[in-house]
Design a protein around this motif. Sequence first.
Motif, short mmCIF file in Angstrom:
data_model
loop_
_atom_site.label_atom_id
_atom_site.label_comp_id
_atom_site.label_asym_id
_atom_site.label_seq_id
_atom_site.Cartn_x
_atom_site.Cartn_y
_atom_site.Cartn_z
N SER A 1 0.80 -1.21 -0.04
CA SER A 1 -0.04 0.02 0.06
C SER A 1 0.85 1.35 -0.06
CB SER A 1 -0.90 -0.24 1.19
OG SER A 1 -1.84 -1.05 1.28
N LEU A 2 1.87 1.31 0.96
CA LEU A 2 2.63 2.43 1.02
C LEU A 2 3.55 2.73 -0.28
CD1 LEU A 2 4.03 1.68 4.75
CD2 LEU A 2 2.51 3.65 3.91
N SER A 3 3.90 1.50 -0.84
CA SER A 3 4.45 1.48 -2.32
C SER A 3 3.73 2.42 -3.38
CB SER A 3 5.29 0.36 -2.79
OG SER A 3 6.20 -0.10 -1.66
N ALA A 4 2.41 1.84 -3.41
CA ALA A 4 1.51 2.17 -4.37
C ALA A 4 1.29 3.89 -4.22
CB ALA A 4 0.03 1.56 -4.16
N VAL A 5 1.10 4.26 -2.82
CA VAL A 5 0.87 5.52 -2.80
C VAL A 5 2.14 6.45 -2.97
CG1 VAL A 5 0.33 7.40 -0.72
CG2 VAL A 5 -0.63 5.37 -0.65
N ALA A 6 3.46 5.99 -2.67
CA ALA A 6 4.75 6.54 -3.11
C ALA A 6 4.86 6.52 -4.79
CB ALA A 6 5.84 5.83 -2.76
N GLU A 7 4.57 5.69 -5.46
CA GLU A 7 4.45 6.13 -6.67
C GLU A 7 3.58 6.84 -7.48
OE1 GLU A 7 3.80 2.14 -8.54
OE2 GLU A 7 5.54 1.08 -7.67
N ALA A 8 2.13 6.97 -7.00
CA ALA A 8 1.22 7.80 -7.40
C ALA A 8 1.54 9.47 -7.06
CB ALA A 8 0.04 7.37 -6.79
N ALA A 9 2.29 9.52 -5.89
CA ALA A 9 2.93 10.75 -5.15
C ALA A 9 3.85 11.25 -6.26
CB ALA A 9 3.14 10.72 -3.83
N PRO B 1 7.71 15.12 -1.20
CA PRO B 1 7.83 14.73 0.24
C PRO B 1 7.11 13.63 0.79
CG PRO B 1 7.82 17.15 -0.02
CD PRO B 1 7.70 16.51 -1.43
N LEU B 2 5.86 13.67 0.20
CA LEU B 2 4.92 12.57 0.34
C LEU B 2 5.33 11.06 -0.14
CD1 LEU B 2 1.98 11.25 1.66
CD2 LEU B 2 1.14 11.86 -0.59
N ALA B 3 5.81 11.32 -1.22
CA ALA B 3 6.52 10.10 -1.94
C ALA B 3 7.78 9.47 -1.32
CB ALA B 3 6.95 10.33 -3.39
N LEU C 1 14.49 1.00 -5.55
CA LEU C 1 14.52 1.65 -6.91
C LEU C 1 13.72 2.74 -7.01
CD1 LEU C 1 14.77 -1.41 -9.24
CD2 LEU C 1 16.72 -0.04 -8.80
N LEU C 2 12.42 2.53 -6.45
CA LEU C 2 11.38 3.85 -6.35
C LEU C 2 12.06 4.98 -5.45
CD1 LEU C 2 8.71 4.76 -6.67
CD2 LEU C 2 8.09 3.73 -4.54
N LEU C 3 12.94 4.76 -4.34
CA LEU C 3 13.61 5.87 -3.66
C LEU C 3 14.55 6.51 -4.56
CD1 LEU C 3 14.10 4.17 -0.22
CD2 LEU C 3 12.76 6.18 -0.68
N ALA C 4 15.31 5.63 -5.47
CA ALA C 4 16.29 6.26 -6.37
C ALA C 4 15.70 7.27 -7.29
CB ALA C 4 16.93 5.12 -7.14
N ASP C 5 14.35 6.77 -7.71
CA ASP C 5 13.59 7.67 -8.72
C ASP C 5 13.22 8.97 -8.04
OD1 ASP C 5 13.97 5.82 -10.63
OD2 ASP C 5 12.01 4.69 -10.09
#
Length: 538
Positions: free
Chosen positions: A331-339, A346-348, A366-370
Motif C-alpha cells: 500500500s505504501l509503495s502504491a501511494v509513493a508511486e502515485a505521489a 515529500p509524501l512520496a 529503486l523507487l527511492l532512487a527515482d
Amino acid sequence: MIRILFFILFVLCLGLGFAWLADRPGELSLIWQGQRIEMTLMRAASILISLFAAVLIVVWLIRTIWLSPHTVTRYFRARKRDRGYQALSTGLIAAGAGDANLARKMSARSRGLISADQEPLIHLLEAQTALIEGKYDDARKKFELMADDPETRELGLRGLFLEAKRLGAKEAARQYAERAAEKAPHLPWATLATLDHRSQAGQWDEAIRLLDQSRTANVLDRKEADRKKAVLLTARAMAKLDADPKAARDDGLAALKLDDSLVPAALVTAKALFREDNLRKGAGILERMWKQQPHPDVARLYVRARGGDSALDRLKRAKKLESLRSNNAVSLSAVAEAALEARELPLARTKAETAARLEPTESVFLLLADIEEADTGDEGRIRHWMAQALRSPRDPAWTADGVTSPSWLPVSPVSGRLDAFEWKAPALQLSDKLANGHPSADEAIRSLPPVATAEHVAEHATPKPAPPPATPAVLEAERETVIKVPERKEAAPSPAKKKEETAEEEPAPFFGRPPDDPGVREATAGEKASDKAGFRLF
C-alpha cells in the motif's frame, strides 16, 4: 462358522429326540422269515441311527478312493501354483528394490510355474525387469501386450504413458492419457494428464468438460477441483477479454465464486467490467481482493481504472487503498508511486521510506532512487539507493518450476502443469553465492577498485628520487635511525570538544546508510587560493 452352528443344532435335536423316547418307553415286535424279533423302542432307534451312520461312512470311503487321483493331482498343482506366486512376489519386491538379477531369475521361475495367461502380473514383472536393465524396447512391448488385454489395459497404458514422457514424446503421451481417460475416467493420472495437455493446447472448453466429468467420478476432491476449474475459467476469460468482454466477465465471476483468493480472476473480471464502463463494480471487486491479499497488480489496475484521470486523482485512489490496508508495504509503495507521478515528492519519500522499513525489497529502493533523482538529483544518494536495491531481496513474482513471468499464466511453460504459477519471491537471491562460483553482490561491490583522486594522480605522476648507493656511512646512518624514540602521549581531548569535532565531521543523516559516492565536495577558500597560485591537474 455356519457349519459349526448346524452341527450343534443337529446334535441338540438328536439328544432331544432320544430324551423324548426315553420318557415314553415302548416295545417293538418284528416277524421276519418266521422268526419273531422283539426289542425296546430305544434300542431300535439306536440301531437305525447307527446303520445310517455306517452307510454314510462307507459312501465317504468309496468317494475318497474314487477321487484320490484327482485329489493328488490338485494337491501338486496347488503346491506348484503357490511356489509360482512366491517367486512372483519375490520378483516384484526385487524389481522394486532395483535388483535386476534376482528379478530376472524370479521372472523366469514364475513363468515356468504359472501360466502367463492365468496371471498377468508376470508381464508386469518382466516389464519392470526390462526397465531396470535398460531394455526399454522390451518393456514397451510388454506394456503394449498389457494394453491389449482388457484385464490389464489401464496398467499397460500407464506404462506406455510414462515411457512416452521419458522419451519426450508429448503427442504419444497425450494419446495414451486420453485413451486411458476414455476407458477408465476414474483414474486420476489419466484425467490430470489429459487436463494438462488440453490446457497447454488452449482447449479450455474441453478441459472444463473433462474436469466436470472427473468431479462426477470423484477423481479429485472438491477443493482441488474447484481450484482447477477456477484457473480454467480465468484462462478462458483472459482469452475472451478482447473479443467478448461480457463472456470474460461471466467466466471471471464464476471463477471468483469457486476461489475468491485467485488474484488473476479478480484482475480479468475488473478489466472486463471497466471495458463495459462499470467502474463501481470493478473497483468493488478489486477492493475486496485488496482487503484479502494486497497485490501490486491489483493496486496498479485500481489506480489506473479510468484512463482520463489526472495524477492527483490517481493519488487519491492510491490513498484509498492505503486506508483499506494500512501499515502495509505494498500500500505504501502504491501511494509513493502515485505521489511521484503527482510531483508530491515529500509524501512520496515518506511513504517509500516507511515501506522500505517494513519490507526492504529491490523495488522499494529503486523507487527511492527515482524519487531522489526527481527531488534533489544528488548522484551520490541515487547511487546509494541503487546499491541498496542490489543488496536487497528480490520482489515476489509469478514463479513456476524455477521460471518467473511478468504476468500470471495458467500453465507452466516448463512442465505444462496447470495452476503452477505462485506469487512468491524467486528462489535465487542476489545476496547468496551462486552454484557456478560467481561472487555475491556485496563481494562484487567490495572488490571494485577505489576511485582515483587528484592526490593519487599527483603522487604517482611526481618522480621519486633514486636512493643513495649503499656505502658504509649510509648503512651506519640507517642503523642509527632504527633506535626507537619514546612517543609522547597527547592529552585526551575534553568530551565537549570531542563532541564538537564529531559533529563537524559527520554529515547530516538521512534514511539508510551513507552514500557510496558523496558527490562533488565544494572547495574551501584556502583550497581555492592554492589552486589559483599553483598548478592544477584538474
